[in-house]
Design a protein around this motif. Structure first.
Motif, short mmCIF file in Angstrom:
data_model
loop_
_atom_site.label_atom_id
_atom_site.label_comp_id
_atom_site.label_asym_id
_atom_site.label_seq_id
_atom_site.Cartn_x
_atom_site.Cartn_y
_atom_site.Cartn_z
N LEU A 246 -0.94 -7.40 -7.72
CA LEU A 246 -1.49 -7.78 -8.84
C LEU A 246 -1.53 -6.30 -9.66
O LEU A 246 -1.17 -6.29 -10.94
CB LEU A 246 -2.95 -8.35 -9.04
N ARG A 247 -1.65 -5.30 -9.11
CA ARG A 247 -1.75 -3.75 -9.50
C ARG A 247 -0.16 -3.51 -9.78
O ARG A 247 0.31 -2.73 -10.73
CB ARG A 247 -2.44 -2.94 -8.69
N TYR A 248 0.61 -3.78 -8.89
CA TYR A 248 2.14 -3.26 -8.87
C TYR A 248 2.75 -4.18 -9.98
O TYR A 248 3.71 -3.56 -10.45
CB TYR A 248 2.52 -3.67 -7.36
N ARG B 159 9.27 -8.36 -11.64
CA ARG B 159 7.92 -8.86 -12.29
C ARG B 159 7.75 -10.51 -11.88
O ARG B 159 6.78 -10.87 -11.48
CB ARG B 159 7.81 -8.69 -13.81
N ALA C 253 2.80 1.35 -3.60
CA ALA C 253 2.04 1.38 -4.70
C ALA C 253 0.78 2.75 -4.82
O ALA C 253 0.32 3.11 -5.80
CB ALA C 253 1.19 0.12 -5.21
N ALA C 254 0.31 3.08 -3.44
CA ALA C 254 -0.65 3.74 -3.56
C ALA C 254 -0.31 5.19 -3.41
O ALA C 254 0.88 5.44 -3.49
CB ALA C 254 -1.61 3.62 -2.24
N ASN D 85 2.15 -5.10 -12.92
CA ASN D 85 2.00 -4.38 -14.19
C ASN D 85 2.68 -3.26 -14.45
O ASN D 85 3.10 -2.96 -15.71
CB ASN D 85 0.55 -4.29 -14.42
N SER D 86 3.07 -2.63 -13.36
CA SER D 86 3.60 -1.39 -13.28
C SER D 86 5.46 -1.41 -13.20
O SER D 86 6.20 -0.46 -13.34
CB SER D 86 3.50 -0.22 -12.45
N THR E 179 0.78 -1.23 -0.02
CA THR E 179 0.21 0.10 0.01
C THR E 179 0.88 1.28 -0.11
O THR E 179 0.84 2.36 -0.75
CB THR E 179 -0.88 0.10 0.98
N ARG F 152 5.05 -12.07 -9.63
CA ARG F 152 3.98 -12.94 -9.91
C ARG F 152 4.03 -14.31 -8.86
O ARG F 152 2.88 -14.91 -8.78
CB ARG F 152 4.39 -13.62 -11.38
N ARG G 60 -4.22 -7.97 -3.89
CA ARG G 60 -4.97 -6.90 -5.14
C ARG G 60 -3.78 -5.87 -5.26
O ARG G 60 -3.54 -5.46 -6.46
CB ARG G 60 -6.18 -6.09 -4.17
N ARG G 61 -3.04 -5.26 -4.17
CA ARG G 61 -2.03 -4.47 -4.46
C ARG G 61 -0.75 -4.99 -5.29
O ARG G 61 -0.37 -4.44 -6.17
CB ARG G 61 -1.39 -4.02 -3.22
#
Length: 374
Positions: A158-160, A170, A85-86, A162-163, A82, A174, A155-156
């Motif tokens: 999975l969002r992180y 990566r 990435a937030a 991709n960036s 959080t 995963r 959730r965080r």
């Protein structure tokens, strides 16, 4: 396997604790250190000597600590991603919600454990399997806190992922996402087993199948979490190994020149600032040694020989520089012996210069050549 994992957790906690002493204001580092410590404690309290000692203090205390430790570990993982990435404008509000939910569930679980009979406090999981209400309530509250923290962390992640632009990061994310998904499924199964135990006997095929599936999934989740967290670190270390080896060789190659400069100017040793650099890091030690040599070369300026008119005053090779430095060191030694060392005064010859690009790596490479020439 669990013993080796516990030892690794304590080793990682010790490393992060030392780093935290040097950077106490690093919020992400505090989160990582706290999560590792919580996980290490959770895995330790179940070991036989520690468990027996804690049960001797308060019956059932190992079970409470183990559950709260795992909640704290997954909450720390959620907090880390959080914070990472937030957006800064929303992170405080989001973390306040997470703290309220996870902290509230953990507090309720602790209250339920505290007011339960001694036989239930001793082993809430077995009590829940037997359909006893206090044990069931404790297990459900603890599992709900875990599910919330794991779901938020997943959730965080999975969002992180991709960036992220670094391949090894990566891959690690995963694997971590797969481990978190397995942990989420395992805790959902645990909650289902707890609820089924209220209506079905312990040896019912449905309960037995759910419990067996839980054990399989949790054995997938633990290595997935460990590998996912460790892979980016190990891969980064592997990629940095050639640089480490190069810096180690340069550090030792600078020693002859550095020792002569230290004999000529004992005061060139730089003061060690706590927390600024890692004194045991070969990168920091190499940089420090090069800086001390450059300081000494500047201090050696009044002793360089002056070229007579008609002679080529430019120094074109490292051998030429080495001869100039050797003569200056000899003059410095003689001056110290007869007490005629100069104080101030004009620089008689230019200080030998190395890396023309202005990069420290090029300058150190030239200093290594100069050290070898001497």
């Amino acid at each position: 396997m669990l013993l080796a994992f516990t030892v690794l957790l304590w080793a990682a906690t010790a490393v992060k604790a030392v780093q935290l002493l040097r950077a106490p204001d690093d919020r992400l580092l505090r989160t990582v250190a706290g999560g590792l410590a919580a996980a290490a404690i959770a895995f330790t309290v179940g070991r036989r000597p520690v468990e027996a000692w804690l049960d001797g203090l308060v019956l059932g205390l190992p079970s409470l600590i183990r559950n709260l430790g795992m909640i704290a570990a997954f909450y720390s993982l959620l907090a880390f991603f959080t914070y990472s990435a937030a957006k800064s404008a929303y992170v405080s509000k989001e973390m306040r919600v997470h703290r309220t939910v996870v902290g509230g569930l953990a507090a309720l679980a602790t209250i339920v454990w505290a007011v339960s009979p001694a036989e239930i406090r001793a082993d809430p999981r077995t009590a829940a399997s037997a359909g006893l209400l206090p044990g069931t309530a404790f297990q459900l509250l603890a599992v709900l806190a875990l599910i919330y923290a794991i779901a938020g962390g997943l959730r965080r992640v999975l969002r992180y992922v991709n960036s992220s632009h670094r391949r090894h990061l990566r891959v690690g994310l995963r694997i971590l996402a797969a481990g978190l998904a397995a942990a989420f499924l395992a805790n959902m199964l645990s909650a289902c087993v707890t609820l089924l135990s209220l209506a079905l006997p312990r040896d019912h095929p449905v309960v037995a199948a759910a419990r067996a599936t839980y054990l399989i999934v949790i054995m997938v989740a633990i290595p997935g979490l460990a590998i996912g967290l460790a892979y980016p670190i190990v891969a980064g270390m592997a990629r940095a190994a050639p640089t480490w080896w190069k810096h180690w060789r340069e550090y030792h190659a600078l020693r002859p020149l550095w020792r002569q400069m230290r004999r000529a100017f004992p005061t060139i040793m730089l003061r060690r600032t706590f927390g600024a650099v890692r004194p045991w890091s070969i990168h920091a030690r190499r940089y420090r040694r090069a800086c001390e040599i450059r300081d000494a070369l500047v201090m050696l300026s009044p002793y360089y020989p002056v070229h007579r008119p008609g002679k080529n005053a430019s120094l074109t090779t490292v051998t030429d520089f080495a001869e100039q430095v050797r003569e200056a060191l000899r003059a410095r030694t003689e001056a110290r012996e007869d007490g005629s060392e100069p104080i101030g005064g004009p620089v008689q010859a230019p200080v030998p210069q190395g890396g023309l690009s202005g990069r420290m790596d090029d300058d150190i490479r030239w200093l290594v050549e100069l050290s070898r020439a001497l």
